[in-house]
Scaffold this active site. Structure first.
Site, PDB file in Angstrom:
ATOM      1  N   LYS A  22     -22.378  37.464  60.986  1.00 11.53           N
ATOM      2  CA  LYS A  22     -22.318  37.979  62.361  1.00 11.53           C
ATOM      3  C   LYS A  22     -23.347  39.092  62.560  1.00 11.53           C
ATOM      4  CE  LYS A  22     -19.096  41.207  63.338  1.00 11.53           C
ATOM      5  NZ  LYS A  22     -19.598  42.476  63.879  1.00 11.53           N
ATOM      6  N   ASN A  23     -23.425  40.019  61.580  1.00  7.07           N
ATOM      7  CA  ASN A  23     -24.257  41.210  61.790  1.00  7.07           C
ATOM      8  C   ASN A  23     -25.737  40.942  61.615  1.00  7.07           C
ATOM      9  OD1 ASN A  23     -21.965  42.515  62.445  1.00  7.07           O
ATOM     10  ND2 ASN A  23     -21.730  43.589  60.485  1.00  7.07           N
ATOM     11  N   ARG A  93     -21.204  46.570  70.885  1.00  5.63           N
ATOM     12  CA  ARG A  93     -22.205  47.631  70.728  1.00  5.63           C
ATOM     13  C   ARG A  93     -23.566  47.029  70.398  1.00  5.63           C
ATOM     14  NH1 ARG A  93     -21.327  52.391  69.264  1.00  5.63           N
ATOM     15  NH2 ARG A  93     -22.942  52.341  67.687  1.00  5.63           N
ATOM     16  N   CYS A 117     -16.135  54.084  69.137  1.00  2.00           N
ATOM     17  CA  CYS A 117     -15.260  52.904  69.041  1.00  2.00           C
ATOM     18  C   CYS A 117     -14.123  53.236  68.078  1.00  2.00           C
ATOM     19  CB  CYS A 117     -16.040  51.685  68.624  1.00  2.00           C
ATOM     20  SG  CYS A 117     -16.334  51.667  66.887  1.00  2.00           S
ATOM     21  N   ARG A 122     -20.134  57.016  66.433  1.00  4.03           N
ATOM     22  CA  ARG A 122     -21.265  56.072  66.357  1.00  4.03           C
ATOM     23  C   ARG A 122     -22.368  56.365  67.367  1.00  4.03           C
ATOM     24  NH1 ARG A 122     -18.709  50.236  65.375  1.00  4.03           N
ATOM     25  NH2 ARG A 122     -20.713  49.837  64.399  1.00  4.03           N
ATOM     26  N   PRO A 123     -22.982  57.536  67.248  1.00  2.83           N
ATOM     27  CA  PRO A 123     -24.107  57.870  68.142  1.00  2.83           C
ATOM     28  C   PRO A 123     -25.306  56.961  67.895  1.00  2.83           C
ATOM     29  CG  PRO A 123     -23.944  59.459  66.363  1.00  2.83           C
ATOM     30  CD  PRO A 123     -22.749  58.559  66.237  1.00  2.83           C
ATOM     31  N   ILE A 124     -26.286  56.989  68.783  1.00  2.00           N
ATOM     32  CA  ILE A 124     -27.499  56.179  68.549  1.00  2.00           C
ATOM     33  C   ILE A 124     -28.761  57.041  68.649  1.00  2.00           C
ATOM     34  CG2 ILE A 124     -26.411  54.042  69.359  1.00  2.00           C
ATOM     35  CD1 ILE A 124     -28.145  54.290  71.892  1.00  2.00           C
ATOM     36  N   ASP A 125     -28.622  58.300  68.244  1.00  6.21           N
ATOM     37  CA  ASP A 125     -29.759  59.230  68.301  1.00  6.21           C
ATOM     38  C   ASP A 125     -30.946  58.768  67.468  1.00  6.21           C
ATOM     39  OD1 ASP A 125     -27.639  59.909  66.307  1.00  6.21           O
ATOM     40  OD2 ASP A 125     -29.238  61.169  65.527  1.00  6.21           O
ATOM     41  N   GLN A 126     -30.680  58.107  66.351  1.00  5.83           N
ATOM     42  CA  GLN A 126     -31.803  57.649  65.511  1.00  5.83           C
ATOM     43  C   GLN A 126     -32.561  56.486  66.146  1.00  5.83           C
ATOM     44  OE1 GLN A 126     -32.555  59.360  62.426  1.00  5.83           O
ATOM     45  NE2 GLN A 126     -31.217  60.687  63.643  1.00  5.83           N
ATOM     46  N   ASP A 305     -17.528  47.867  55.417  1.00  8.45           N
ATOM     47  CA  ASP A 305     -16.815  46.767  56.092  1.00  8.45           C
ATOM     48  C   ASP A 305     -15.848  46.048  55.171  1.00  8.45           C
ATOM     49  OD1 ASP A 305     -19.578  45.712  58.248  1.00  8.45           O
ATOM     50  OD2 ASP A 305     -18.231  47.437  58.275  1.00  8.45           O
ATOM     51  N   ILE A 327     -19.098  56.481  55.415  1.00  8.42           N
ATOM     52  CA  ILE A 327     -19.976  56.039  56.510  1.00  8.42           C
ATOM     53  C   ILE A 327     -19.392  56.375  57.881  1.00  8.42           C
ATOM     54  CG2 ILE A 327     -21.146  54.051  57.545  1.00  8.42           C
ATOM     55  CD1 ILE A 327     -22.123  54.492  54.700  1.00  8.42           C
ATOM     56  N   ARG A 397     -13.328  38.561  66.670  1.00  3.29           N
ATOM     57  CA  ARG A 397     -14.711  38.999  66.970  1.00  3.29           C
ATOM     58  C   ARG A 397     -15.637  38.615  65.821  1.00  3.29           C
ATOM     59  NH1 ARG A 397     -15.333  45.112  68.846  1.00  3.29           N
ATOM     60  NH2 ARG A 397     -17.468  44.350  68.658  1.00  3.29           N
TER      61      ARG A 397
HETATM   62  C1  EPZ Z   1     -23.497  48.129  61.527  1.00  2.33           C
HETATM   63  O1  EPZ Z   1     -23.037  49.083  62.464  1.00  2.33           O
HETATM   64  C2  EPZ Z   1     -22.465  47.026  61.516  1.00  2.33           C
HETATM   65  N1  EPZ Z   1     -22.395  46.426  62.842  1.00  2.33           N
HETATM   66  C3  EPZ Z   1     -21.106  47.601  61.116  1.00  2.33           C
HETATM   67  O2  EPZ Z   1     -20.215  46.499  61.004  1.00  2.33           O
HETATM   68  C4  EPZ Z   1     -21.235  48.252  59.747  1.00  2.33           C
HETATM   69  O3  EPZ Z   1     -19.997  48.870  59.422  1.00  2.33           O
HETATM   70  C5  EPZ Z   1     -22.347  49.305  59.771  1.00  2.33           C
HETATM   71  O4  EPZ Z   1     -23.572  48.700  60.211  1.00  2.33           O
HETATM   72  C6  EPZ Z   1     -22.577  49.907  58.398  1.00  2.33           C
HETATM   73  O5  EPZ Z   1     -22.916  48.892  57.492  1.00  2.33           O
HETATM   74  C7  EPZ Z   1     -23.334  45.520  63.176  1.00  2.33           C
HETATM   75  O6  EPZ Z   1     -24.232  45.235  62.413  1.00  2.33           O
HETATM   76  C8  EPZ Z   1     -23.181  44.891  64.532  1.00  2.33           C
HETATM   77  P1  EPZ Z   1     -24.985  52.322  61.249  1.00  2.33           P
HETATM   78  P2  EPZ Z   1     -24.053  50.253  62.948  1.00  2.33           P
HETATM   79  O7  EPZ Z   1     -25.982  52.528  62.321  1.00  2.33           O
HETATM   80  O8  EPZ Z   1     -25.424  49.713  62.980  1.00  2.33           O
HETATM   81  C9  EPZ Z   1     -24.356  57.010  61.992  1.00  2.33           C
HETATM   82  C10 EPZ Z   1     -18.329  45.208  61.437  1.00  2.33           C
HETATM   83  O9  EPZ Z   1     -17.170  45.372  61.041  1.00  2.33           O
HETATM   84  N2  EPZ Z   1     -25.447  56.884  62.985  1.00  2.33           N
HETATM   85  O10 EPZ Z   1     -25.443  51.858  59.887  1.00  2.33           O
HETATM   86  O11 EPZ Z   1     -23.501  50.863  64.166  1.00  2.33           O
HETATM   87  C11 EPZ Z   1     -23.112  56.243  62.421  1.00  2.33           C
HETATM   88  O12 EPZ Z   1     -22.297  57.050  63.236  1.00  2.33           O
HETATM   89  C12 EPZ Z   1     -19.112  46.401  61.924  1.00  2.33           C
HETATM   90  O13 EPZ Z   1     -18.942  44.114  61.422  1.00  2.33           O
HETATM   91  C13 EPZ Z   1     -25.900  58.040  63.620  1.00  2.33           C
HETATM   92  O14 EPZ Z   1     -25.400  59.141  63.393  1.00  2.33           O
HETATM   93  O15 EPZ Z   1     -23.896  51.275  61.745  1.00  2.33           O
HETATM   94  C14 EPZ Z   1     -22.450  55.950  61.104  1.00  2.33           C
HETATM   95  O16 EPZ Z   1     -21.724  57.100  60.686  1.00  2.33           O
HETATM   96  C15 EPZ Z   1     -18.265  47.665  61.990  1.00  2.33           C
HETATM   97  N3  EPZ Z   1     -26.918  57.926  64.520  1.00  2.33           N
HETATM   98  C16 EPZ Z   1     -23.628  55.761  60.144  1.00  2.33           C
HETATM   99  O17 EPZ Z   1     -24.757  56.366  60.786  1.00  2.33           O
HETATM  100  C17 EPZ Z   1     -27.511  56.722  64.787  1.00  2.33           C
HETATM  101  O18 EPZ Z   1     -28.459  56.678  65.607  1.00  2.33           O
HETATM  102  C18 EPZ Z   1     -23.956  54.309  59.864  1.00  2.33           C
HETATM  103  O19 EPZ Z   1     -24.095  53.655  61.110  1.00  2.33           O
HETATM  104  C19 EPZ Z   1     -27.032  55.570  64.123  1.00  2.33           C
HETATM  105  C20 EPZ Z   1     -26.004  55.678  63.224  1.00  2.33           C
END
Ligand code: EPZ
Length: 432
Positions: A22-23, A93, A117, A122-126, A305, A327, A397
């Site tokens: 899925k991811n 998302r 969520c 889960r911010p997206i600042d990066q 996950d 995480i 999902r």
């Molecule tokens: C992806 O989420 C997956 N979702 C998640 O799977 C998975 O748990 C996660 O990666 C970690 O492996 C999809 O791929 C659709 P991150 P993502 O960006 O991309 C912080 C599932 O069950 N962060 O790696 O949102 C964030 O808050 C889902 O299938 C920032 O601070 O995860 C988190 O603490 C759940 N700023 C950490 O980084 C940012 O700009 C990792 O998040 C981006 C992230």
């Protein structure tokens, strides 16, 4: 609303085939609209998040042809809008991958700001930092991210933390930027590699995916492609843990064993037996399993996950285990549900202290999120008596035909409407 009803106590035995990841597919579906030619995707998982993403790209004008449950043709030549409706971001998302894809292709995109969520803020600042470093003007106003650029220019981007989403989103935008982009501290998950391989099959020039430094040389345009999605390592890991927790014997097919190494290592450590084949793993367990300690980490560490699933297994193991979630900040919400079944787990900050018990008793519980829901199904499969799990739309999902696959492994599990007392009574009479 629907629920799963499970009569526990049977070991899972037999064979199960794993679907596409899925991811990986969510990033690949966004990338597919970046070409003005047809892209054919195979091994697409037929799960809710994928279907929502297909609706989102159709909404902006991409041509989407569902060849069958697992094959889709996409053509992005007739896209008429670069603005993604809030309803899609509210549902998934990963709609934000269209920000990187549309910014890369059209140098403009609007996507609603994703909320937090069930598992964290889960911010997206990066993601935004990366787009700005590529030369985009990114404004966030009234819950909408508006990104525009006269042109995108390659840049040397250092991510403040390892993030899957930002790595993919920046890769999408950078592959059509002018010049060279380097992403440092990149995420290394197999689904990052799959998105990069797909983009390269469309004519992109991406090297180093799967390492922490990804190098992208921008190209003029992308072309059509035919691609098959990588197997889902989390669906596979979920069935591995279910096989071990129920003391069963299951052959899990269509997997890449290397992607499962962290789960294999931990299951072996607690006494399960894992045999690796070219594209399958066999998991079996007989006696009571032992304890271990888990810390979730970016790939190749233990996947976040898989955290709810392994914690459920450890809650039934001999001894005390400590599970640390590094995480996400709120990924133990399912512990209260497990406690209703007899688990003895204490959550202290981002760690859970798990004192194993001999067994669970069935109860009426709720799935708080996707992976926790899958973990509660594992708990129900082991529990004595009947377990009812509602809010299973979370599970649907990310798991295709979940109850059918489990039933084919010998379990007694049905899906029914929560209001359907008649079916529930019939189920109880049938299972005794
Ligand atoms: C992806 O989420 C997956 N979702 C998640 O799977 C998975 O748990 C996660 O990666 C970690 O492996 C999809 O791929 C659709 P991150 P993502 O960006 O991309 C912080 C599932 O069950 N962060 O790696 O949102 C964030 O808050 C889902 O299938 C920032 O601070 O995860 C988190 O603490 C759940 N700023 C950490 O980084 C940012 O700009 C990792 O998040 C981006 C992230």
């Amino acid at each position: 609303m629907e629920q799963y009803v499970i009569k526990g106590g049977k070991p899972l035995t037999g064979e199960v085939t794993i679907g596409g990841a899925k991811n990986a597919a969510l990033g690949i579906l966004a990338a597919a609209v970046m070409a003005d030619e047809t892209v054919t995707l195979d091994n697409l998982p037929d799960v809710r998040d994928i279907n929502v993403m297909l609706q989102a790209i159709e909404e902006i004008g991409a041509k989407v042809e569902r060849v069958d449950k697992h094959v889709v043709k996409i053509n992005g030549s007739n896209i008429t809008s670069v603005s993604i409706e809030y309803e899609y971001m509210r549902k998934i998302r990963a709609s934000y991958y269209l920000l990187g894809a549309l910014l890369g292709k059209y140098k403009a995109a609007q996507v609603s700001l994703p909320g937090g969520c069930d598992i964290g803020s889960r911010p997206i600042d990066q993601h935004i930092k990366g787009f700005r470093m590529l030369g985009a003007n990114v404004n966030v106003d009234q819950g909408v991210i508006d990104a525009k650029a006269d042109k995108l220019t390659g840049s040397h981007i250092y991510l403040d933390m390892v993030t899957v989403g930002a790595t993919i989103n920046i890769m999408l935008a950078a592959c059509l930027a002018e010049g060279k982009t380097i992403i440092e501290n990149a995420a290394k998950e197999p689904h990052i590699v799959d998105v990069a391989n797909f983009l390269n099959s469309m004519g992109a020039n991406i090297k180093g995916a799967g390492t922490d430094v990804i190098r992208i040389r921008g190209v003029e345009r992308l072309h059509g492609s035919e691609y098959s999605i990588v197997p889902d390592m989390i669906e596979a890991g979920t069935f591995m843990v279910a096989a071990a927790a129920t003391k069963g014997d299951v052959l899990i097919k269509n997997v890449i064993p290397k992607h499962l190494e962290a789960t294999t290592a931990k299951l072996t450590e607690v006494g399960a037996k894992v045999e690796e084949y070219d594209d399958a793993v066999r998991v079996c367990a007989t006696g009571r399993l032992g304890n271990t300690h888990i810390k979730t980490l970016p790939y190749p560490g233990f996947p976040t996950d898989m955290q709810p699933q392994i914690t459920t297994l450890l809650a039934l193991s001999e001894g005390t285990s400590i599970v640390t979630e590094s995480i996400f900040e709120n990924r133990f919400r399912y512990v209260d549900e497990l406690s209703r079944m007899g688990a003895t787990i204490t959550v202290e900050g981002n760690s859970a202290i798990v004192n194993g018990v001999q067994g669970f008793k069935g109860a009426a519980i709720s799935a708080p999120d996707l992976r926790a829901g899958a973990a509660l199904v594992i708990a129900g499969l082991v529990a004595e008596g009947i377990t009812q799990i509602d809010q299973i739309e979370y599970i649907q999902r990310g798991y295709e035909d979940f109850e059918e696959k489990i039933r084919n492994l010998g379990a007694t599990i049905e899906r029914m409407d929560v209001e359907d007392e008649k079916s529930l009574k019939k189920f109880k009479l049938k299972v005794g």
